[in-house]
Design a protein around this motif. Sequence first.
Motif, short mmCIF file in Angstrom:
data_model
loop_
_atom_site.label_atom_id
_atom_site.label_comp_id
_atom_site.label_asym_id
_atom_site.label_seq_id
_atom_site.Cartn_x
_atom_site.Cartn_y
_atom_site.Cartn_z
N LYS A 2 0.55 -1.28 -0.01
CA LYS A 2 -0.52 0.08 0.23
C LYS A 2 0.61 0.82 -0.15
CE LYS A 2 -2.59 -2.14 3.79
NZ LYS A 2 -2.96 -2.37 4.47
N GLN A 47 -4.69 5.27 -1.44
CA GLN A 47 -6.44 5.73 -0.37
C GLN A 47 -5.91 5.96 0.73
OE1 GLN A 47 -8.76 5.47 -3.55
NE2 GLN A 47 -9.74 6.00 -1.07
N PRO A 48 -5.52 7.16 1.40
CA PRO A 48 -5.17 7.79 2.82
C PRO A 48 -5.50 6.67 4.09
CG PRO A 48 -6.78 8.89 2.16
CD PRO A 48 -6.89 8.22 1.25
N ASN A 49 -4.51 6.64 4.87
CA ASN A 49 -5.43 5.86 5.75
C ASN A 49 -6.37 6.78 7.20
OD1 ASN A 49 -4.92 4.65 8.29
ND2 ASN A 49 -3.29 3.41 8.28
N ALA A 50 -7.19 6.34 7.08
CA ALA A 50 -8.35 7.03 7.47
C ALA A 50 -7.62 7.26 9.15
CB ALA A 50 -9.59 6.66 7.68
N LEU A 51 -7.34 6.19 9.14
CA LEU A 51 -7.25 5.59 11.02
C LEU A 51 -6.16 7.30 11.56
CD1 LEU A 51 -8.68 4.15 12.55
CD2 LEU A 51 -6.74 2.35 12.29
N HIS A 97 -19.54 7.39 9.05
CA HIS A 97 -20.01 5.83 10.05
C HIS A 97 -20.19 5.43 10.52
CE1 HIS A 97 -18.33 4.25 6.07
NE2 HIS A 97 -17.89 5.02 6.01
N LYS B 58 -0.82 -1.20 13.90
CA LYS B 58 -1.87 -2.07 12.74
C LYS B 58 -2.44 -2.23 12.75
CE LYS B 58 2.28 -0.34 9.82
NZ LYS B 58 1.92 -0.22 8.64
N SER B 60 -7.07 -2.07 13.72
CA SER B 60 -7.79 -1.10 14.50
C SER B 60 -9.11 -2.08 16.25
CB SER B 60 -8.54 -0.54 13.50
OG SER B 60 -9.20 -2.13 12.43
N ILE B 62 -11.16 -3.70 14.55
CA ILE B 62 -12.53 -3.74 13.64
C ILE B 62 -12.82 -4.16 12.41
CG2 ILE B 62 -14.18 -1.48 12.55
CD1 ILE B 62 -13.04 0.56 14.26
N ASP B 111 -14.85 2.50 -2.60
CA ASP B 111 -13.89 3.97 -2.33
C ASP B 111 -14.12 4.38 -0.85
OD1 ASP B 111 -15.88 6.17 -4.74
OD2 ASP B 111 -16.32 4.49 -3.02
N PHE B 114 -13.44 5.17 5.27
CA PHE B 114 -12.90 4.02 6.59
C PHE B 114 -12.68 3.11 5.60
CE2 PHE B 114 -13.02 2.42 10.54
CZ PHE B 114 -12.43 3.79 10.99
N ILE B 115 -12.93 2.16 4.51
CA ILE B 115 -12.46 0.75 4.87
C ILE B 115 -11.96 0.67 4.37
CG2 ILE B 115 -13.72 -1.30 2.93
CD1 ILE B 115 -15.83 -0.45 4.79
N GLN B 116 -11.08 1.67 3.45
CA GLN B 116 -10.41 1.58 3.15
C GLN B 116 -8.65 0.43 3.72
OE1 GLN B 116 -9.50 0.95 0.12
NE2 GLN B 116 -11.75 2.07 -0.97
N ASP B 117 -8.26 1.28 4.87
CA ASP B 117 -7.26 0.99 5.51
C ASP B 117 -7.13 1.01 6.63
OD1 ASP B 117 -4.05 0.28 5.22
OD2 ASP B 117 -3.86 2.08 4.78
N SER B 118 -8.57 0.85 7.74
CA SER B 118 -8.79 0.84 9.08
C SER B 118 -9.29 -0.12 9.34
CB SER B 118 -9.42 2.09 9.15
OG SER B 118 -8.74 2.86 8.34
N GLU B 135 -9.81 -6.15 -5.25
CA GLU B 135 -9.50 -4.96 -4.38
C GLU B 135 -9.02 -5.55 -3.02
OE1 GLU B 135 -9.13 -2.19 -5.81
OE2 GLU B 135 -8.31 -0.93 -3.77
N ARG B 138 -6.00 -7.16 -2.85
CA ARG B 138 -4.79 -6.71 -3.33
C ARG B 138 -4.43 -5.70 -2.27
NH1 ARG B 138 -7.74 -5.54 -8.55
NH2 ARG B 138 -8.29 -3.97 -7.85
N ARG B 139 -5.17 -5.12 -1.36
CA ARG B 139 -5.15 -4.23 0.04
C ARG B 139 -5.02 -5.85 1.10
NH1 ARG B 139 -5.49 0.22 -0.22
NH2 ARG B 139 -6.22 1.37 -2.06
N ASN B 140 -4.74 -6.75 0.78
CA ASN B 140 -4.12 -7.77 1.89
C ASN B 140 -5.65 -7.67 3.11
OD1 ASN B 140 -2.38 -9.28 0.78
ND2 ASN B 140 -1.14 -7.46 1.27
#
Lengths: 368, 368
Positions: A2, A47-51, A97, B58, B60, B62, B111, B114-118, B135, B138-140
Amino acid sequence: MKPRLSDIARIAGVSKATASRALANSPLVKEETKRRVLEVAKQYNYQPNALAQAVATKRSGILGFCMHKSQHPYFGHSFFGPMLDGAIEEARRHNYHILVAPADPANTTFDEHFIQDSIDGVILATFTPMEPIQEFRRRNIPLVLVNDAVPTPNNAFIVQDEYGGARAVMRHLIEERGHRKIAFISDRLSHLSYYLRYLAYLDAHREYGLEIYNNPKIKLGNVWGNFPRPDRQKLEMLGQKVREIEGTPIIIEGNDSSQARDAVYPILMATDDKDLPTAIFAATDSLALGTIEAIWEAGLEVPQDIAVAGFDDLPMSAAFTPPLTTVHANPFEMGQAAVQELLKLIANPQRESAIRWVDTHLVVRKST
Amino acid sequence: MKPRLSDIARIAGVSKATASRALANSPLVKEETKRRVLEVAKQYNYQPNALAQAVATKRSGILGFCMHKSQHPYFGHSFFGPMLDGAIEEARRHNYHILVAPADPANTTFDEHFIQDSIDGVILATFTPMEPIQEFRRRNIPLVLVNDAVPTPNNAFIVQDEYGGARAVMRHLIEERGHRKIAFISDRLSHLSYYLRYLAYLDAHREYGLEIYNNPKIKLGNVWGNFPRPDRQKLEMLGQKVREIEGTPIIIEGNDSSQARDAVYPILMATDDKDLPTAIFAATDSLALGTIEAIWEAGLEVPQDIAVAGFDDLPMSAAFTPPLTTVHANPFEMGQAAVQELLKLIANPQRESAIRWVDTHLVVRKST
DNA sequence: TTGTATGCGTTATCAT
DNA sequence: ATGATAACGCATACAA
């Protein structure tokens, strides 16, 4: 792996600061630079890290939806499921959210790990004791209560018009159907919603100069259960006042149709025909359905012998035989309203407490 | 204001590191020191900032619960509400939280801010196209699918026994009730669940050497709608294989009881008595209820003239008149299973894909 | 057993 | 208009 903001910055040949600003579409950064950064970001699917954003900005974009309840159903409940939907839809519209968090009443304080410091605001969807409410206050977490109101500043309260809906039922029963002996069945009256419905039941009798239904075969159970009864201050906020128990309401400890059936059947059998009610107003649809079953088992017809009306308008109530006369509630709308008020509170934490009413309306079907 | 870790450390007279370890109950720190730190923390009502913890570790805590659906009902749906409850309860047991996130299918890629990285993992509760699934890969982000299966590694699939449940219905209809002309009504068969129920419908005919119900008055609608039909690979994973459409299933574009009623009534009226089915298997309870209404309107009786069975066991199905014979589903259990599998995947991201079956069982009531 | 220093991935402040 | 640097609040590798 990432890509990070630093990666994008490096590749685009700018500093992290500029990259951050570009992505936030800040007017400070030159169009040309902005374009370049965005292009790189897109190319690397950044994609920014929202946390990380959340800790930096002290704003998570997460709203907590709490149910102070020890066991399910939480959202499997036909009232809270749609309420959550309303909250979700409204939150989404404002880029927020929702985090769902049942809180075990056994822990009177919300020691929920995540809730504590990482949420922009909270909706309490079930009755909650004062202690956790004060705790949220101490932590400066904006708070909205649903179907409850407490005398604290800077909160919002979403309440549906219980009283008005119940009055409409009684008006229908008395004026349009001519009933004069109307029984009332309910879960414990310590539940604010049910208490308000009961108040409407009483007041309607007064309005039409009717005597309140009294049946010595009904022994007044534990009207309040183990909960405190609604207090003067709370009722005042809702434009009502405390009244003594009158007549002989049938009190069930729960909201289960089978409990209602089991309670009503023996009463029907023990009562002289002339003392039988001609209508029964159930504080909930669930109890209404059980009541109807009991009436059948006693060999009577609905609505010919005894009419039955409920409150809530569950999906199954319309499909029931006979379709149930009831009060339509709007849990979805309540969820929307809760989020709307919460966002106002987040924008202005000093906002004074306000009550937001959600309408109810009578739906006349075949059971009356 | 809210105390920070640094405050606690300072007051307790230790470094942030030691304070952090003490609060985490690390064996490295001396009991005496630990006690002192915890005491200070308690006294000042310290709660760690979960967000900051999340960026540092790293992780959350959640879990995302996604529904790929453009409008409600989301959790107001009688299947997904209880499923969320199961997920919540199981997540809570393991100190995880659930973030609910409807994802608009209009955006084929998630998109979601919040989902993206958190998020530590995701449950997809509705059918989802491959693109977002890839997707997440790809983001594991560990991924669990409910009621679907795709040929990707390191995922988990929670599926209920659609086929077995539907076979049980058919066995009941044929063996116990002696039916030989059984019609099938369903929403579009591109929905995997419904397709599997249809396969069971077909196979049961074969098992008992019956001819599949064929009624020329039923014109085969758009069986697949605008969706791709379930493919060979997917069915193979579920132990099934592609079959051609046989007989004359009644296909509705939706799962609405009124649509079913409107579709079935004219068919009943147009069909010669001798060609009428003696039973109808509806792919969902909702359609079953509408079917029953249509039968009444046509002046026939259930189950005397035509028996009707459904699938799902909605709360209202038991209260209906007549109570509906159907297959009981366990959405709550599916939610629990989804979280269990997701946590296994989080613990071991290399875990190979596995299918987790959730049982269904026949509930015989009065409609057959 | 404890402390120091660094890292997590952002945003925000202050120069330039 | 941009960059260097601090700050957000915590965890942890490494040193002591």
